[in-house]
Design a protein around this motif. Structure first.
Motif, PDB file in Angstrom:
ATOM      1  N   ARG A 125      70.147  36.318  34.363  1.00 36.21           N
ATOM      2  CA  ARG A 125      69.348  37.179  33.497  1.00 36.21           C
ATOM      3  C   ARG A 125      68.835  36.404  32.281  1.00 36.21           C
ATOM      4  O   ARG A 125      67.698  36.577  31.861  1.00 36.21           O
ATOM      5  N   ARG A 126      69.654  35.520  31.723  1.00 36.50           N
ATOM      6  CA  ARG A 126      69.192  34.714  30.587  1.00 36.50           C
ATOM      7  C   ARG A 126      68.035  33.807  31.002  1.00 36.50           C
ATOM      8  O   ARG A 126      67.066  33.641  30.245  1.00 36.50           O
ATOM      9  N   VAL A 127      68.123  33.227  32.182  1.00 35.28           N
ATOM     10  CA  VAL A 127      67.041  32.377  32.676  1.00 35.28           C
ATOM     11  C   VAL A 127      65.796  33.213  32.947  1.00 35.28           C
ATOM     12  O   VAL A 127      64.676  32.808  32.608  1.00 35.28           O
ATOM     13  N   LEU A 128      65.962  34.392  33.548  1.00 34.63           N
ATOM     14  CA  LEU A 128      64.827  35.259  33.838  1.00 34.63           C
ATOM     15  C   LEU A 128      64.037  35.602  32.580  1.00 34.63           C
ATOM     16  O   LEU A 128      62.803  35.498  32.551  1.00 34.63           O
ATOM     17  N   LEU A 129      64.728  36.013  31.526  1.00 35.15           N
ATOM     18  CA  LEU A 129      64.042  36.401  30.299  1.00 35.15           C
ATOM     19  C   LEU A 129      63.286  35.225  29.690  1.00 35.15           C
ATOM     20  O   LEU A 129      62.198  35.399  29.140  1.00 35.15           O
ATOM     21  N   ILE A 180      64.018  25.857  29.117  1.00 37.92           N
ATOM     22  CA  ILE A 180      65.102  26.812  29.358  1.00 37.92           C
ATOM     23  C   ILE A 180      66.445  26.097  29.368  1.00 37.92           C
ATOM     24  O   ILE A 180      67.430  26.572  28.784  1.00 37.92           O
ATOM     25  N   ALA A 181      66.501  24.952  30.037  1.00 37.66           N
ATOM     26  CA  ALA A 181      67.751  24.191  30.093  1.00 37.66           C
ATOM     27  C   ALA A 181      68.215  23.801  28.700  1.00 37.66           C
ATOM     28  O   ALA A 181      69.410  23.908  28.363  1.00 37.66           O
ATOM     29  N   GLN A 182      67.277  23.365  27.855  1.00 41.89           N
ATOM     30  CA  GLN A 182      67.636  22.990  26.488  1.00 41.89           C
ATOM     31  C   GLN A 182      68.077  24.208  25.678  1.00 41.89           C
ATOM     32  O   GLN A 182      69.077  24.163  24.950  1.00 41.89           O
ATOM     33  N   LYS A 183      67.354  25.311  25.823  1.00 47.75           N
ATOM     34  CA  LYS A 183      67.677  26.516  25.062  1.00 47.75           C
ATOM     35  C   LYS A 183      69.053  27.063  25.435  1.00 47.75           C
ATOM     36  O   LYS A 183      69.816  27.500  24.572  1.00 47.75           O
ATOM     37  N   LEU A 184      69.369  27.025  26.727  1.00 43.99           N
ATOM     38  CA  LEU A 184      70.629  27.597  27.201  1.00 43.99           C
ATOM     39  C   LEU A 184      71.752  26.564  27.283  1.00 43.99           C
ATOM     40  O   LEU A 184      72.862  26.889  27.706  1.00 43.99           O
ATOM     41  N   THR A 205      71.065  22.958  37.048  1.00 41.83           N
ATOM     42  CA  THR A 205      71.621  24.312  36.991  1.00 41.83           C
ATOM     43  C   THR A 205      70.513  25.334  36.753  1.00 41.83           C
ATOM     44  O   THR A 205      70.472  26.395  37.395  1.00 41.83           O
ATOM     45  N   THR A 206      69.609  25.002  35.852  1.00 38.60           N
ATOM     46  CA  THR A 206      68.489  25.906  35.566  1.00 38.60           C
ATOM     47  C   THR A 206      67.636  26.110  36.811  1.00 38.60           C
ATOM     48  O   THR A 206      67.257  27.248  37.140  1.00 38.60           O
ATOM     49  N   HIS A 207      67.332  25.015  37.510  1.00 36.29           N
ATOM     50  CA  HIS A 207      66.499  25.118  38.711  1.00 36.29           C
ATOM     51  C   HIS A 207      67.189  25.967  39.780  1.00 36.29           C
ATOM     52  O   HIS A 207      66.534  26.778  40.468  1.00 36.29           O
TER      53      HIS A 207
END
Length: 265
Positions: A211-215, A226-230, A236-238
């Motif tokens: 859900r965090r990646v989706l948003l 996204i990878a940097q933000k999370l 893992t992001t991919h």
């Protein structure tokens, strides 16, 4: 003439302003948008607390299930103080027991796509002398409620409860009409809320990490951003992105974004 009256009705103006405010939230701020809605409802209706939830219908309910397969999947309480949170959890637990309250049975009954109910009109006088009303209303500071039910499809509904305490007047038919008018204009909002959790369209609910990646995807971030933000690896992001696409039945970000515009089933 009706339009002229509506244009100066302060109650309607307040509703229109709230609709506009909710439309300004980005998809990634969906949780904040829901909090804003519940807070606004508490103020507009002089309420003590507000509860929002999503119900799903289980695919194979027991033949004797008094709730017809309907069970909560998501629940959000505006002010989840310990006594209220404990009350909500207790009610949730009893839904799988043989001790289902009349108020819960009536709330699940019927197939109306949209319904507004005043507590004191929906239930018989003797119910207010019983344990459920004492434990889940009076003991947590509530005395009255309006409930709204919105069907988003045959197997998914939104439920909203607005609660008042004993010091406030009972909800009136006018209150019910006003809340119904407000909520009828927000089916798009509830649809987005459930999409962001992987319900309504996805083949399976999203994990918290997905859900965090989706948003972030819907906010326009690249996978690297996204990878940097999370604070996770690009691999893992991919992996999460691929899982999200699979669950939503899409192949790319434009198709995923189109779901939020109602362009895909």
């Amino acid at each position: 003439m009706q339009l002229a009256r509506d244009s100066v009705d302060p109650h309607n103006q307040e509703v229109y302003a709230l609709w506009d405010q909710l439309a300004e939230f980005s998809v990634s701020d969906g949780d904040a948008a829901l909090t804003h809605l519940l807070s606004a409802l508490r103020t507009m209706f002089g309420a003590r607390n507000v509860l929002w939830g999503a119900l799903v219908r289980l695919p194979s309910p027991e033949r004797a299930d008094p709730l017809l397969g309907w069970r909560p999947r998501l629940v959000r309480v505006l002010d989840p103080i310990p006594t209220v949170a404990a009350s909500v959890q207790k009610q949730f637990d009893t839904l799988w027991s043989g001790n289902v309250d009349l108020s819960q049975i009536l709330s699940m009954s019927g197939d109306e796509p949209f319904r507004v109910r005043l507590l004191f009109e929906a239930l018989p006088p003797e119910w207010f002398e019983g344990e459920h009303y004492r434990r889940h209303y009076l003991d947590v500071g509530f005395a009255d409620s309006i409930s709204v039910r919105i069907a988003l499809n045959d197997d998914l509904r939104i439920r909203l409860f607005v609660f008042r305490d004993a010091q406030a007047p009972r909800f009136s038919a006018e209150d019910g009409q006003r809340l119904g008018f407000l909520m009828r204009g927000l089916r798009w909002f509830h649809r987005q809320q459930l999409l962001s959790h992987g319900l309504l369209i996805a083949n399976a609910p999203l994990t918290p990490a997905e859900r965090r990646v989706l948003l972030a995807l819907l906010d326009g971030d690249t996978e690297r951003q996204i990878a940097q933000k999370l604070e996770q690896s690009p691999n893992t992001t991919h992996f999460h992105v691929k899982s999200i696409y699979t669950k939503f039945g899409v192949r790319n970000r434009p198709s995923l974004s189109a779901l939020w515009l109602g362009k895909l089933r």
